[in-house]
Scaffold this active site. Structure first.
Site, PDB file in Angstrom:
ATOM      1  N   THR A   1       9.907 -11.676 -25.139  1.00 10.08           N
ATOM      2  CA  THR A   1      11.278 -12.147 -26.099  1.00 10.08           C
ATOM      3  C   THR A   1      12.340 -10.997 -25.532  1.00 10.08           C
ATOM      4  O   THR A   1      11.813  -9.836 -26.095  1.00 10.08           O
ATOM      5  CB  THR A   1      10.831 -12.202 -27.103  1.00 10.08           C
ATOM      6  OG1 THR A   1       9.944 -13.250 -27.577  1.00 10.08           O
ATOM      7  CG2 THR A   1      12.131 -12.938 -27.901  1.00 10.08           C
ATOM      8  N   LEU A   2      13.304 -11.268 -25.076  1.00 10.98           N
ATOM      9  CA  LEU A   2      14.254 -10.216 -24.815  1.00 10.98           C
ATOM     10  C   LEU A   2      15.489 -10.259 -25.869  1.00 10.98           C
ATOM     11  O   LEU A   2      15.669  -9.041 -26.164  1.00 10.98           O
ATOM     12  CB  LEU A   2      14.986 -10.365 -23.487  1.00 10.98           C
ATOM     13  CG  LEU A   2      14.142  -9.774 -22.451  1.00 10.98           C
ATOM     14  CD1 LEU A   2      14.884  -9.990 -20.960  1.00 10.98           C
ATOM     15  CD2 LEU A   2      13.620  -8.456 -22.561  1.00 10.98           C
TER      16      LEU A   2
END
Lengths: 232, 168
Positions: free
Chosen positions: A10-11
């Protein structure tokens, strides 16, 4: 979103909530958060409840990605359900829920797929008050007053000065309002629709949302056109 | 020719979608343009898609992603309706959309508005933006064109409108 082979990361968060502030007071815990859900820099949702009761003894407040918060609520629903199914007269207290959340957050962080939240967990069980915080990298601690996000920088100094062990409910609410007002002035993603909730031995109460009065009577704003020819 | 046309650019919709509740149910609206970069790939697209007899969804973002999510949800809802023995509720439809959006948030780029009517709660609108948050609202707007509408809706929206007011 980066995908390296089979792993996922998850960025970045999409819909986020701003700070949560909470304090211990005489009868339990008081927690405050605004009801805004920002989508980047735009304030997209204005009725997001970011504080929820958990079981009989706890309140959970969250800032950060709202979808991850909603998922955490589902995990906790399951946890509380299993706890109730034991039907043994015991129920999970705030310390246990906080520990569960810490493990969940830290393990997700180790897999490089964090739940993008900073959580505040407060509650009362058998007369003992508990207030803790855990964030997306698994940092967790327990204190008499906690805050997330910008609240750490803006609200906690106020709380360090003015908090004391025997705050009444009214004093506690006034103190939280003071913190939320500073956040409203100085946090870009704050919105003037605040929800305060309390938890005591008797249970949790979520108060209806309200808005704070703000001060804008600066002398520089009065007669702003004096001296500027042609302005109105 | 100054501009290069990237034919491999994802078909994104450049969309405006709206869902509004009123005193008899819901009204859904959407524009019809699908663009690939600067080129308009389809000027007559239908962005309002049926999930069940009583639940529809407005799609925005990547055309492929929103279509595949709608297809899966329609498939699951169909099975659910058979199992349940009565029409699915809007909440269930919206939550199925949320599950797909949230669990695949790393791959999907689609914002959806689920709107419908069931006999338990009446007309309902649920927004499911990027990331898979689910948010029930009396009205919802979405898509890149919706930025222009926030101010309008804040001012013009009121509770308990009639169908004509809602459509206007």
């Amino acid at each position: 979103m980066a995908t390296v082979g089979e792993t996922q990361r998850t960025l970045y968060p999409y819909v986020t909530g701003s700070s949560v502030v909470a304090i211990k007071y005489k009868d339990g815990i008081l927690m405050a958060a605004d009801m805004g859900g920002s989508y980047g820099s735009t304030l997209r949702y204005k009725s997001v409840e970011r504080i929820k009761p958990i079981g009989k003894h706890s309140l959970l407040g969250a800032s950060g990605e709202i979808s991850d918060f909603q998922e955490i609520l589902r995990y906790l629903d399951e946890l509380i359900l299993y706890d109730n199914m034991w039907d043994d007269g015991n129920s999970l207290g705030p310390k246990e829920v906080h520990n569960y959340l810490t493990r969940v957050m830290y393990n997700r962080r180790n897999k490089f797929n964090p739940l993008w939240n900073a959580l505040v967990l407060g509650g009362v069980k058998n007369g003992e008050k508990y207030l803790g915080m855990v964030n997306m990298i698994g940092i967790n601690f327990e204190d008499n007053h906690v805050a997330t996000g910008l609240g750490n920088h803006l609200a906690r100094p106020i709380l360090r000065e003015e908090w004391h062990e025997s705050l009444t409910f009214e004093e506690g609410v006034k103190l939280l309002e003071k913190c939320m007002r500073v956040l409203l002035y100085r946090d870009r993603s704050a919105v003037n629709k605040i929800q305060i909730s309390k938890i005591t031995e008797e249970g949790a109460t979520l108060f209806p949302p309200f808005s704070l009065k703000t001060y804008w009577e600066f002398s520089a704003f009065k007669n702003p056109t004096v001296g500027a020819e042609g302005s109105w | 020719m100054d501009q290069k046309v990237d034919l491999n650019a994802p078909h994104s919709m450049g969309t405006t979608i709206i869902g509004v509740t009123y005193n008899g149910g819901v009204v859904l609206g959407a524009d019809s343009r699908t663009s690939t970069g600067v080129y308009v790939a389809n000027r007559a697209s239908d962005k309002i898609t049926q999930l069940t007899d009583n639940v529809y969804v407005c799609r925005s973002g990547s055309a492929a992603d929103s279509q595949i999510v709608s297809d899966y949800v329609r498939y699951f809802l169909h099975q659910h309706t058979i199992q349940l023995g009565r029409p699915a509720t809007v909440k269930v439809a919206a939550n199925l959309v949320r599950l797909l959006s949230y669990n695949n948030k790393n791959f999907l780029e689609t914002g959806l508005i689920v709107g419908g009517w069931d006999k338990y709660e009446g007309g309902q609108i649920f927004g499911v933006p990027l990331g898979g948050t689910i948010v029930q609202q009396p009205f919802a707007i979405g898509g890149s064109g919706s930025s222009y509408l926030y101010g309008f809706f804040d001012q013009a929206w009121k509770e308990g409108m009639t169908k004509d007011e809602a459509e206007a």
